[in-house]
Design a protein around this motif. Structure first.
Motif, PDB file in Angstrom:
ATOM      1  N   TYR A 111       0.882  -1.515   0.137  1.00  0.00           N
ATOM      2  CA  TYR A 111       0.151  -0.065   0.428  1.00  0.00           C
ATOM      3  C   TYR A 111       0.664   0.965  -0.580  1.00  0.00           C
ATOM      4  O   TYR A 111       0.701   2.370  -0.602  1.00  0.00           O
ATOM      5  CB  TYR A 111      -0.743  -0.209   1.253  1.00  0.00           C
ATOM      6  CG  TYR A 111      -1.582   1.322   1.327  1.00  0.00           C
ATOM      7  CD1 TYR A 111      -2.410   1.247   0.907  1.00  0.00           C
ATOM      8  CD2 TYR A 111      -1.612   2.064   2.656  1.00  0.00           C
ATOM      9  CE1 TYR A 111      -4.315   2.583   1.089  1.00  0.00           C
ATOM     10  CE2 TYR A 111      -2.222   3.205   2.830  1.00  0.00           C
ATOM     11  CZ  TYR A 111      -3.629   3.432   2.034  1.00  0.00           C
ATOM     12  OH  TYR A 111      -4.475   4.204   2.735  1.00  0.00           O
ATOM     13  N   PHE A 112       1.948   1.422   0.623  1.00  0.00           N
ATOM     14  CA  PHE A 112       3.197   1.969   1.233  1.00  0.00           C
ATOM     15  C   PHE A 112       3.614   2.154   0.158  1.00  0.00           C
ATOM     16  O   PHE A 112       3.716   3.739  -0.883  1.00  0.00           O
ATOM     17  CB  PHE A 112       3.923   2.229   1.933  1.00  0.00           C
ATOM     18  CG  PHE A 112       5.008   2.564   2.465  1.00  0.00           C
ATOM     19  CD1 PHE A 112       5.180   4.324   2.226  1.00  0.00           C
ATOM     20  CD2 PHE A 112       6.343   2.314   1.757  1.00  0.00           C
ATOM     21  CE1 PHE A 112       6.131   4.570   2.087  1.00  0.00           C
ATOM     22  CE2 PHE A 112       7.804   2.521   1.274  1.00  0.00           C
ATOM     23  CZ  PHE A 112       7.483   3.999   1.443  1.00  0.00           C
ATOM     24  N   TRP A 113       4.218   1.395  -1.099  1.00  0.00           N
ATOM     25  CA  TRP A 113       4.561   1.729  -2.592  1.00  0.00           C
ATOM     26  C   TRP A 113       4.180   1.922  -3.175  1.00  0.00           C
ATOM     27  O   TRP A 113       4.058   2.836  -4.256  1.00  0.00           O
ATOM     28  CB  TRP A 113       5.649   0.530  -2.775  1.00  0.00           C
ATOM     29  CG  TRP A 113       6.435   0.472  -1.845  1.00  0.00           C
ATOM     30  CD1 TRP A 113       6.631  -0.361  -1.276  1.00  0.00           C
ATOM     31  CD2 TRP A 113       8.177   1.089  -2.919  1.00  0.00           C
ATOM     32  NE1 TRP A 113       8.272   0.005  -0.311  1.00  0.00           N
ATOM     33  CE2 TRP A 113       8.912  -0.058  -1.706  1.00  0.00           C
ATOM     34  CE3 TRP A 113       8.321   1.657  -3.415  1.00  0.00           C
ATOM     35  CZ2 TRP A 113      10.260   0.908  -1.381  1.00  0.00           C
ATOM     36  CZ3 TRP A 113       9.741   2.125  -3.980  1.00  0.00           C
ATOM     37  CH2 TRP A 113      10.991   1.858  -2.148  1.00  0.00           C
ATOM     38  N   ALA A 114       2.461   1.717  -3.330  1.00  0.00           N
ATOM     39  CA  ALA A 114       1.252   2.014  -4.393  1.00  0.00           C
ATOM     40  C   ALA A 114       1.669   3.516  -4.108  1.00  0.00           C
ATOM     41  O   ALA A 114       1.079   4.438  -5.369  1.00  0.00           O
ATOM     42  CB  ALA A 114       0.129   1.395  -4.275  1.00  0.00           C
TER      43      ALA A 114
ATOM     44  N   VAL B  83      -6.450  10.505  -2.679  1.00  0.00           N
ATOM     45  CA  VAL B  83      -6.356  10.743  -1.131  1.00  0.00           C
ATOM     46  C   VAL B  83      -7.356  10.623  -0.343  1.00  0.00           C
ATOM     47  O   VAL B  83      -8.332   9.456  -0.071  1.00  0.00           O
ATOM     48  CB  VAL B  83      -5.050  11.082  -0.541  1.00  0.00           C
ATOM     49  CG1 VAL B  83      -5.317  11.238   1.381  1.00  0.00           C
ATOM     50  CG2 VAL B  83      -3.933  11.388  -0.996  1.00  0.00           C
ATOM     51  N   LYS B  84      -8.473  11.258  -1.415  1.00  0.00           N
ATOM     52  CA  LYS B  84     -10.415  11.408  -0.968  1.00  0.00           C
ATOM     53  C   LYS B  84     -10.198   9.954  -0.797  1.00  0.00           C
ATOM     54  O   LYS B  84     -11.858   8.946   0.160  1.00  0.00           O
ATOM     55  CB  LYS B  84     -10.716  12.091  -1.395  1.00  0.00           C
ATOM     56  CG  LYS B  84     -12.277  12.436  -1.330  1.00  0.00           C
ATOM     57  CD  LYS B  84     -12.351  14.624  -1.253  1.00  0.00           C
ATOM     58  CE  LYS B  84     -13.891  14.632  -1.485  1.00  0.00           C
ATOM     59  NZ  LYS B  84     -15.329  14.199  -1.965  1.00  0.00           N
ATOM     60  N   LYS B  85     -10.367   9.267  -2.268  1.00  0.00           N
ATOM     61  CA  LYS B  85     -11.208   8.019  -2.443  1.00  0.00           C
ATOM     62  C   LYS B  85     -11.017   7.247  -1.180  1.00  0.00           C
ATOM     63  O   LYS B  85     -11.357   5.886  -0.822  1.00  0.00           O
ATOM     64  CB  LYS B  85     -10.771   8.081  -4.117  1.00  0.00           C
ATOM     65  CG  LYS B  85     -11.160   6.725  -4.179  1.00  0.00           C
ATOM     66  CD  LYS B  85     -12.939   7.026  -5.064  1.00  0.00           C
ATOM     67  CE  LYS B  85     -13.305   5.694  -5.198  1.00  0.00           C
ATOM     68  NZ  LYS B  85     -14.723   6.203  -5.505  1.00  0.00           N
ATOM     69  N   LEU B  86      -9.071   7.077  -1.371  1.00  0.00           N
ATOM     70  CA  LEU B  86      -8.839   6.301  -0.125  1.00  0.00           C
ATOM     71  C   LEU B  86      -9.833   6.478   1.223  1.00  0.00           C
ATOM     72  O   LEU B  86     -10.221   5.238   2.073  1.00  0.00           O
ATOM     73  CB  LEU B  86      -7.313   6.260   0.080  1.00  0.00           C
ATOM     74  CG  LEU B  86      -6.473   6.068  -1.561  1.00  0.00           C
ATOM     75  CD1 LEU B  86      -5.569   5.659  -1.088  1.00  0.00           C
ATOM     76  CD2 LEU B  86      -6.383   4.311  -1.089  1.00  0.00           C
TER      77      LEU B  86
ATOM     78  N   PRO C 289     -10.607   0.742   5.758  1.00  0.00           N
ATOM     79  CA  PRO C 289      -9.194   0.572   5.512  1.00  0.00           C
ATOM     80  C   PRO C 289      -8.597  -0.625   4.856  1.00  0.00           C
ATOM     81  O   PRO C 289      -7.205  -0.599   4.363  1.00  0.00           O
ATOM     82  CB  PRO C 289      -8.800   0.576   7.751  1.00  0.00           C
ATOM     83  CG  PRO C 289      -9.563   1.537   8.278  1.00  0.00           C
ATOM     84  CD  PRO C 289     -10.980   1.106   7.478  1.00  0.00           C
ATOM     85  N   ALA C 290      -9.284  -1.385   5.289  1.00  0.00           N
ATOM     86  CA  ALA C 290      -8.981  -3.154   4.434  1.00  0.00           C
ATOM     87  C   ALA C 290      -9.304  -2.620   3.192  1.00  0.00           C
ATOM     88  O   ALA C 290      -8.470  -3.345   2.786  1.00  0.00           O
ATOM     89  CB  ALA C 290      -9.660  -4.166   5.692  1.00  0.00           C
TER      90      ALA C 290
ATOM     91  N   GLN D 223      -7.083  -1.978  -2.839  1.00  0.00           N
ATOM     92  CA  GLN D 223      -7.703  -0.799  -3.794  1.00  0.00           C
ATOM     93  C   GLN D 223      -6.272  -0.116  -5.020  1.00  0.00           C
ATOM     94  O   GLN D 223      -6.552   0.586  -5.995  1.00  0.00           O
ATOM     95  CB  GLN D 223      -8.788  -0.204  -3.810  1.00  0.00           C
ATOM     96  CG  GLN D 223     -10.210  -0.867  -3.673  1.00  0.00           C
ATOM     97  CD  GLN D 223     -11.214  -0.340  -4.156  1.00  0.00           C
ATOM     98  OE1 GLN D 223     -11.293   0.778  -4.922  1.00  0.00           O
ATOM     99  NE2 GLN D 223     -12.391  -0.696  -3.387  1.00  0.00           N
ATOM    100  N   ALA D 224      -5.565   0.144  -3.470  1.00  0.00           N
ATOM    101  CA  ALA D 224      -4.939   1.114  -3.809  1.00  0.00           C
ATOM    102  C   ALA D 224      -3.991   0.520  -5.048  1.00  0.00           C
ATOM    103  O   ALA D 224      -3.962   2.010  -6.214  1.00  0.00           O
ATOM    104  CB  ALA D 224      -4.288   1.625  -2.465  1.00  0.00           C
ATOM    105  N   GLN D 225      -3.725  -0.015  -5.557  1.00  0.00           N
ATOM    106  CA  GLN D 225      -2.702  -0.592  -6.878  1.00  0.00           C
ATOM    107  C   GLN D 225      -3.835   0.204  -7.857  1.00  0.00           C
ATOM    108  O   GLN D 225      -2.955   1.254  -8.670  1.00  0.00           O
ATOM    109  CB  GLN D 225      -2.211  -1.715  -7.019  1.00  0.00           C
ATOM    110  CG  GLN D 225      -1.507  -1.353  -8.160  1.00  0.00           C
ATOM    111  CD  GLN D 225       0.003  -0.745  -7.775  1.00  0.00           C
ATOM    112  OE1 GLN D 225       0.951  -1.232  -6.663  1.00  0.00           O
ATOM    113  NE2 GLN D 225       0.336  -0.534  -9.012  1.00  0.00           N
TER     114      GLN D 225
END
Ligand code: SF4
Length: 394
Positions: free
Chosen positions: A167-170, A197-200, A205-206, A211-213
């Motif tokens: 998640y951090f790398w994405a 960021v708003k979408k996230l 959290p899970a 979905q981040a990538q």
């Protein structure tokens, strides 16, 4: 954890302290923290040239939140480290050599941290020479991965779960790629990052990890669309909120640096804080064109934000929502200093480096600044990211 790789910006190995030619000094103008190990060593010092000096000038820092700031040096009435001699040379280094310096004095302005199996090194823009290397590269900051060389000193170690690490790398790759996407103005790039960021933030959290990538590729593709600039300019600035932050920064926050205070007071005189929001907005817009047209400044700001993202963001320290708030607040306040001094500035390399350097030194190592900014951002009813996006357009 076994460290198997080292990641650093390509500028990192070019840094060399310029000593007496430096226009500032890292030995003045802020608190110099002493790590616990050095503090204990200084307390037991037996060398007569150092013993009484250290006893007088080293004290325990009871507010410290980490062992890196377990103690501190006393500053003299000119706000310089009391361990400097009459020629402004460090008595500890002169008497006992470089090895006797505490962690802060050994590494500054370098910083190193490990994240899982990787060590990451960078420089801090609060040092003028480092700031020149970071900010003035016209082609943008590039990174290299090399065989790891572990520093002799201790460094912060962060551990992220595999899921958190992906998640951090994405997130970080996305933020750096978007920041360096020069087709659009910097403000547009920052809004697109904010929308991601708003979408996230809207996801559980899970679900963010899952979905981040995909989301990061999707939002990066938005930057390839020429119409994105029109869409992002429709996000109306919230001038009431900008005014609250600006007032705190220019009026209530007093830094130790007279150079910083001069920039802030000049900005305060230029910005119209009268009753109407329109007059406040107009005073910001007065110098906006000049600011927009300075290519040097736009590149320097991009490099500043890329460096901050690389050096400061990691999920085990601060989540992406809090980090984005820090990124945008710093950006909008640095821009404010440039706009507020626009009638005096020609936006030369020297002015750009000096302004960002003194902002970094005065604010980013200052808990009053960081805590108050967080408080102001969290006082409204919207989500933190929506609130933060309101600071970008003016
Ligand atoms: S601020 Fe940077 S260039 Fe100046 S003395 Fe310190 S390390 Fe050297």
């Amino acid at each position: 954890m076994n460290i198997v790789k080292e990641l650093k910006p390509t500028y990192f190995d070019d840094f060399k302290c310029i000593g007496s030619e430096c226009e500032d000094t890292c030995c003045a103008g802020w608190n110099i923290g002493i790590d616990k190990k050095s503090f204990k060593k200084y307390r037991k010092e037996t060398n007569p040239n150092l013993k009484s000096l250290l006893q007088k000038n080293v004290s325990r820092n009871r507010q410290a939140t980490s062992d890196y700031h377990y103690g501190q040096f006393k500053m003299d009435d000119q706000d310089k480290c009391s361990m400097l001699n009459e020629e402004n040379l460090c008595t500890i280094q002169l008497t006992s050599g470089e090895e006797a310096l505490c962690h802060t004095c050994t590494i500054y302005p370098r910083s190193a941290k490990s994240i899982n199996d990787s060590i990451e090194k960078s420089l801090d823009t609060s040092c003028p020479e480092a700031a020149r290397l970071i900010l003035l590269n016209p082609n943008g900051i590039d990174f290299v991965e090399v065989e790891p060389e572990l520093p002799k000193y201790n460094f912060a170690q962060h551990r992220q779960s595999d899921e958190q690490n992906q998640y951090f790398w994405a997130n970080r790759m996305f933020m750096i790629s978007a920041l360096q996407h020069r087709v659009h103005p910097l403000e547009v790039r920052l809004i697109v990052i904010g929308l991601y960021v708003k979408k996230l933030e809207e996801l559980e959290p899970a679900e963010r990890f899952v979905q981040a990538q995909t989301l990061s590729s999707q939002y990066l593709a938005y930057l390839d669309d020429a119409n994105i600039t029109d869409l992002t300019t429709q996000i109306k600035p919230n001038y009431d909120f900008q005014k609250a932050l600006t007032l705190f920064f220019l009026k209530d926050f007093s830094a130790r640096s007279s150079r910083f205070n001069q920039l802030a007071s000049c900005t305060f005189d230029e910005v119209n804080f009268g009753d109407s929001t329109e007059s406040f907005a107009q005073s910001l817009l007065n110098y906006k064109t000049q600011y927009d047209q300075s290519e040097l400044l736009q590149i320097a700001l991009e490099n500043y934000l890329v460096n901050l993202t690389f050096a400061e963001y990691n999920e085990s320290k601060e989540d992406i929502i809090s980090f984005y708030t820090l990124l945008i607040t710093n950006f909008s306040l640095i821009r404010l200093l440039f706009i507020g001094n626009g009638h005096k500035f020609s936006y030369t390399n020297e002015e750009i480096v000096a302004t960002i350097q003194i902002f970094s030194k005065s604010c980013l190592h200052n808990t009053t600044y960081i805590n108050n900014v967080k408080k102001i951002i969290s006082t409204k009813q919207y989500s933190q990211t929506s609130q933060t996006i309101n600071l970008i357009n003016i």
